[in-house]
Design an enzyme around this catalytic site. Structure first.
Site, PDB file in Angstrom:
ATOM      1  N   ARG A 124     -24.936  89.682 -36.337  1.00  8.60           N
ATOM      2  CA  ARG A 124     -24.840  88.746 -35.209  1.00  8.60           C
ATOM      3  C   ARG A 124     -25.832  89.084 -34.107  1.00  8.60           C
ATOM      4  O   ARG A 124     -25.761  88.531 -33.014  1.00  8.60           O
ATOM      5  CB  ARG A 124     -23.417  88.735 -34.649  1.00  8.60           C
ATOM      6  CG  ARG A 124     -22.426  87.961 -35.525  1.00  8.60           C
ATOM      7  CD  ARG A 124     -20.970  88.164 -35.130  1.00  8.60           C
ATOM      8  NE  ARG A 124     -20.724  87.929 -33.727  1.00  8.60           N
ATOM      9  CZ  ARG A 124     -20.346  88.878 -32.861  1.00  8.60           C
ATOM     10  NH1 ARG A 124     -20.208  90.127 -33.251  1.00  8.60           N
ATOM     11  NH2 ARG A 124     -20.123  88.580 -31.606  1.00  8.60           N
ATOM     12  N   LYS A 125     -26.765  89.975 -34.388  1.00 10.38           N
ATOM     13  CA  LYS A 125     -27.828  90.286 -33.428  1.00 10.38           C
ATOM     14  C   LYS A 125     -28.901  89.214 -33.547  1.00 10.38           C
ATOM     15  O   LYS A 125     -29.914  89.372 -34.238  1.00 10.38           O
ATOM     16  CB  LYS A 125     -28.400  91.673 -33.698  1.00 10.38           C
ATOM     17  CG  LYS A 125     -27.396  92.793 -33.443  1.00 10.38           C
ATOM     18  CD  LYS A 125     -27.970  94.163 -33.781  1.00 10.38           C
ATOM     19  CE  LYS A 125     -26.934  95.255 -33.542  1.00 10.38           C
ATOM     20  NZ  LYS A 125     -27.445  96.601 -33.933  1.00 10.38           N
TER      21      LYS A 125
END
Length: 277
Positions: A124-125
């Protein structure tokens, strides 16, 4: 891509009057978009939506995931010159950024394909607002998108464990999650990995473990008869330089934030060719 999304991108690039585009002659022109380096292309469907929004006619033989050689034409365009100029930077930004992610992912997948059957996954970066496009680019490169949001699964991370303790967190997660949701637990030690599996975790993330510790952890799980009941993911500090070492450990998934944040942009250009009445 939704119309509202496109309008936000247009607003960002054209807050006020675009004088440079407004002064060009009102005429239709041909143009091409091409890449200046070998790459795995991504963002094709997104830029088609942008073309449609600006009323630009286009043709292309490429789809997401195709390999494109340096100098190859990705799109041929025909439209009012001003429309092409207004859309140019938004289009090239999407193609360059997303193709960079797809190219990085394809490189990582290829690097381990003869070593391991592990999936290469992103995290989710991502850049806020364009996560789904970046994850689609990972898929175009042969990777796995992992979860898109906090609601996709129940992931118990180190800070949850600090607040609740490992056992309490897993028990609570099992109690409140739907039967369709998997529970993943982030662990940093061999013993916590064993405990998480015994408490019913579907996935354990071996976080920031070096390859040697991962191998020992998997051996312990096998010895206790627990290995086949869980998906094992390695994460944290993994990049192209050490990827093969992690692939050799026997994990099922290797998640890499670097697929997005270390991916360089592909050099993509637009060139107007000839005027057409």
């Amino acid at each position: 891509m939704l119309t509202g999304e496109i309008e936000k991108f247009v607003e960002e690039d054209q807050v006020y009057l675009d004088i440079a585009s407004s002064i060009v002659p009102s005429k239709k022109v041909n143009a091409v978009i091409f890449t200046k380096q070998d790459c795995t292309i991504a963002g094709v469907e997104e830029v088609k939506s942008i073309f449609d929004y600006f009323g630009i006619e286009y043709s292309s033989s490429f789809t997401d995931g195709d390999n494109v050689g340096s100098g190859e034409t990705i799109f041929r365009l025909y439209s009012e010159a001003a429309s092409i100029l207004c859309a140019e930077r938004i289009i090239l930004n999407f193609l360059g950024h997303l193709s960079g992610i797809a190219t990085m992912t394809r490189s990582c997948v290829s690097r381990i394909e003869n070593i391991s059957s592990a999936k290469i996954a992103c995290t989710r970066k991502t850049v806020p607002g364009i996560r789904r496009f970046e994850k689609a680019a990972v898929v175009a490169g042969g990777g796995d998108p992992h979860r898109f949001s906090l609601s996709d699964m129940v992931m118990i991370k180190d800070n949850h464990i600090k607040l609740m303790g490992l056992e309490e967190a897993i028990v609570a997660a099992r109690k409140h999650s739907s039967f369709v949701q998997k529970v993943e637990v982030e662990v940093e030690s061999e013993q916590d990995a064993v405990t998480a599996v015994e408490l019913g975790a579907d996935i354990i993330m071996l976080d920031n473990m070096d390859p040697g510790l991962i191998i020992r952890t998997l051996q312990t799980l096998k010895r206790k008869g627990l290995r086949d009941s869980v998906i094992i993911e390695a994460s944290g500090g993994i990049h192209q330089g050490n990827l093969e070492e992690y692939a050799k450990t026997g994990v099922d998934v290797i998640s890499m934030g670097s697929l997005v944040y270390d991916a360089g942009w592909i050099d993509v250009s637009l060139e107007i060719l000839t005027d057409t009445i």
